[in-house]
Enzyme design. Structure first.
Site, PDB file in Angstrom:
ATOM      1  N   ARG A  32     -62.555 -40.983 -20.655  1.00 22.45           N
ATOM      2  CA  ARG A  32     -62.956 -39.705 -21.252  1.00 22.45           C
ATOM      3  C   ARG A  32     -63.658 -38.806 -20.236  1.00 22.45           C
ATOM      4  O   ARG A  32     -64.534 -38.018 -20.589  1.00 22.45           O
ATOM      5  CB  ARG A  32     -63.885 -39.911 -22.457  1.00 22.45           C
ATOM      6  CG  ARG A  32     -63.189 -40.496 -23.676  1.00 22.45           C
ATOM      7  CD  ARG A  32     -64.134 -40.487 -24.877  1.00 22.45           C
ATOM      8  NE  ARG A  32     -63.634 -41.308 -25.960  1.00 22.45           N
ATOM      9  CZ  ARG A  32     -64.398 -41.857 -26.896  1.00 22.45           C
ATOM     10  NH1 ARG A  32     -65.709 -41.696 -26.852  1.00 22.45           N
ATOM     11  NH2 ARG A  32     -63.870 -42.580 -27.852  1.00 22.45           N
ATOM     12  N   ARG A  36     -66.089 -33.304 -23.547  1.00 29.55           N
ATOM     13  CA  ARG A  36     -67.076 -32.346 -24.039  1.00 29.55           C
ATOM     14  C   ARG A  36     -68.353 -32.245 -23.211  1.00 29.55           C
ATOM     15  O   ARG A  36     -69.124 -31.299 -23.386  1.00 29.55           O
ATOM     16  CB  ARG A  36     -67.435 -32.692 -25.495  1.00 29.55           C
ATOM     17  CG  ARG A  36     -66.336 -32.354 -26.490  1.00 29.55           C
ATOM     18  CD  ARG A  36     -66.698 -32.809 -27.887  1.00 29.55           C
ATOM     19  NE  ARG A  36     -66.576 -34.254 -28.040  1.00 29.55           N
ATOM     20  CZ  ARG A  36     -66.993 -34.939 -29.083  1.00 29.55           C
ATOM     21  NH1 ARG A  36     -67.617 -34.308 -30.074  1.00 29.55           N
ATOM     22  NH2 ARG A  36     -66.816 -36.245 -29.157  1.00 29.55           N
ATOM     23  N   ARG A  45     -62.032 -25.113 -24.863  1.00 36.61           N
ATOM     24  CA  ARG A  45     -61.852 -25.502 -26.253  1.00 36.61           C
ATOM     25  C   ARG A  45     -62.297 -24.417 -27.236  1.00 36.61           C
ATOM     26  O   ARG A  45     -61.895 -24.418 -28.402  1.00 36.61           O
ATOM     27  CB  ARG A  45     -62.601 -26.802 -26.546  1.00 36.61           C
ATOM     28  CG  ARG A  45     -61.899 -28.076 -26.072  1.00 36.61           C
ATOM     29  CD  ARG A  45     -60.580 -28.324 -26.809  1.00 36.61           C
ATOM     30  NE  ARG A  45     -60.728 -28.163 -28.233  1.00 36.61           N
ATOM     31  CZ  ARG A  45     -61.261 -29.071 -29.044  1.00 36.61           C
ATOM     32  NH1 ARG A  45     -61.691 -30.220 -28.564  1.00 36.61           N
ATOM     33  NH2 ARG A  45     -61.350 -28.832 -30.348  1.00 36.61           N
ATOM     34  N   ASP A  81     -54.041 -37.977 -26.281  1.00 37.24           N
ATOM     35  CA  ASP A  81     -54.745 -38.752 -27.290  1.00 37.24           C
ATOM     36  C   ASP A  81     -53.875 -39.930 -27.697  1.00 37.24           C
ATOM     37  O   ASP A  81     -52.633 -39.841 -27.689  1.00 37.24           O
ATOM     38  CB  ASP A  81     -55.073 -37.906 -28.521  1.00 37.24           C
ATOM     39  CG  ASP A  81     -56.050 -38.617 -29.449  1.00 37.24           C
ATOM     40  OD1 ASP A  81     -57.269 -38.523 -29.216  1.00 37.24           O
ATOM     41  OD2 ASP A  81     -55.590 -39.289 -30.391  1.00 37.24           O
ATOM     42  N   TYR A 156     -55.652 -47.294 -36.928  1.00 35.01           N
ATOM     43  CA  TYR A 156     -55.708 -45.892 -37.349  1.00 35.01           C
ATOM     44  C   TYR A 156     -54.624 -45.578 -38.372  1.00 35.01           C
ATOM     45  O   TYR A 156     -54.869 -44.879 -39.361  1.00 35.01           O
ATOM     46  CB  TYR A 156     -55.576 -44.972 -36.140  1.00 35.01           C
ATOM     47  CG  TYR A 156     -56.792 -44.952 -35.251  1.00 35.01           C
ATOM     48  CD1 TYR A 156     -57.953 -44.319 -35.665  1.00 35.01           C
ATOM     49  CD2 TYR A 156     -56.779 -45.556 -34.001  1.00 35.01           C
ATOM     50  CE1 TYR A 156     -59.081 -44.294 -34.852  1.00 35.01           C
ATOM     51  CE2 TYR A 156     -57.902 -45.541 -33.182  1.00 35.01           C
ATOM     52  CZ  TYR A 156     -59.045 -44.911 -33.617  1.00 35.01           C
ATOM     53  OH  TYR A 156     -60.165 -44.898 -32.828  1.00 35.01           O
TER      54      TYR A 156
END
Length: 369
Positions: A32, A36, A45, A81, A156
């Site tokens: 990652r 962010r 974003r 992703d 998921y």
């Protein structure tokens, strides 16, 4: 970011580490690492949704390159992703920011509807992003592609999103084991060509994220996930391309992780790198990891010490320095930079081999810090 005056390129450094060959220093990157915590990512974003970035090759490449330009990481992982293949297999997904499967897969009919796909059609944007990265970075910087391991993607698909313990997935595994095996087989058979296409597009290595491997006990892993991973890697037939397997909270699964066919095992902060390395000493398996991401929320001296200790435990041979999971969003950029620089400057030493009695004791001892 210009190439540092190392004796070898970043790509050669990375590949040598994957092959457990001597290196002048360990390669360093972070899961990652494009995310962010970077202000430039947050700025982008504000204009584009997550999936818009992931599905636009130029935007995905821009985001992928941000930590390379800002931090000087030794490898660039394509921005995407793990749910992208799920959508190509027929799932209705959204990511904003948490992943959601809007119609969870829980019945035999729904499992049957899970389909294979052409990665150069349904997910061409991932391959195109890798091609852009290859052009931008040239031949000397490794590019990493990735996908979810079968069990983690199944979690998921069945649960419909992230939930502690994934009870719906475990219910299927316990109540309808053949249905679970069918789903895992379908995921494996769809994921192999997806990763193969990424390698063909220019990925130097690929990583399988088995983030929820630790939810399985050893018996369940052996019965369900191990055969699915072996099938996936057999179908992938990666050859000289390294395959990294990240398995979180999986110290109890080391015996089976060694049998998956992966060439690099990425472990989390719960594992002692030195002990794991001794456990795998007779197998050609490199290690990746394993700093707790929370360490990057502390002071620079703590970060430097953690990075140097990790390299000291591994001896720097067959070791890619990374975190034990993804960078936390609240991580200060200067701390991420301190981690990369500390890893790149960490002394590399080749530890003396243990005598047979000591090695036997080490493999029987604890592998958890």
């Amino acid at each position: 970011m210009n190439q540092k005056p190392d004796t070898m390129s970043r790509k050669e450094l990375f590949l040598r580490a994957c092959r457990r060959e001597p290196v002048p220093r360990v390669p360093v990157w972070m899961m990652r690492q494009a995310g962010r915590y970077l202000p430039e990512y947050r700025a982008l974003r504000e204009k584009h949704s997550f999936l818009e970035v992931a599905k636009t090759p130029e935007l995905a490449a821009t985001v992928s390159l941000q930590p390379y330009h800002r931090l000087g990481v030794d490898a660039v992982i394509v921005f995407s992703d793990i749910l992208i293949p799920a959508e190509a297999m027929g799932a209705d997904i959204s990511i904003d920011p948490a992943p959601v499967i809007h119609s969870p897969v829980r019945t035999g009919e729904q499992v049957e509807a899970v389909s294979s796909f052409d990665p150069e059609v349904e997910t061409r944007f991932v391959c195109d992003a890798i091609r852009v990265l290859r052009r931008e970075l040239g031949p000397d910087v490794p590019v990493i592609g990735f996908a979810a391991a079968p069990w983690t993607l199944a979690c998921y698909l069945i649960q419909g999103g992230s939930r502690e313990g994934f009870p719906a997935a475990k219910t299927m595994l316990l109540s309808e084991p053949r249905l679970m095996q069918t789903l895992l087989h379908k995921i494996a058979m769809a994921t192999a060509p997806y990763l193969k296409a990424q390698i063909a597009a220019g990925a130097t290595a690929v990583q399988l994220f088995d983030t929820w491997a630790g939810e399985l006990d050893a018996a369940a892993y052996r019965q369900f996930e191990l055969p699915a991973l072996q099938l996936l890697l057999d179908e992938l037939a990666a050859g000289d391309t390294p395959v990294i397997l990240f398995a979180k909270a999986a110290n109890h699964l080391l015996e089976f992780l060694a049998k998956t066919g992966a060439s690099v095992l990425s472990v989390d902060w719960r594992a002692d790198l030195g002990a794991v390395q001794k456990y795998f000493d007779d197998r050609p398996l490199a290690l990746q990891g394993n700093i707790d991401p929370c360490v990057l929320l502390t002071r620079e001296e703590t970060i430097v010490h953690a990075a140097h200790q990790a390299v000291k435990r591994s001896g720097g041979i067959g070791h890619i320095l990374n975190l034990g999971h993804g960078v936390l969003p609240e991580t200060p950029v200067e701390n991420a930079l301190a981690f990369i620089r500390a890893g790149q400057s960490a002394p590399v030493s080749v530890p003396k081999p243990d005598p047979p009695a000591a090695k036997m004791a080490a493999t029987k001892g604890t592998l958890v810090q």
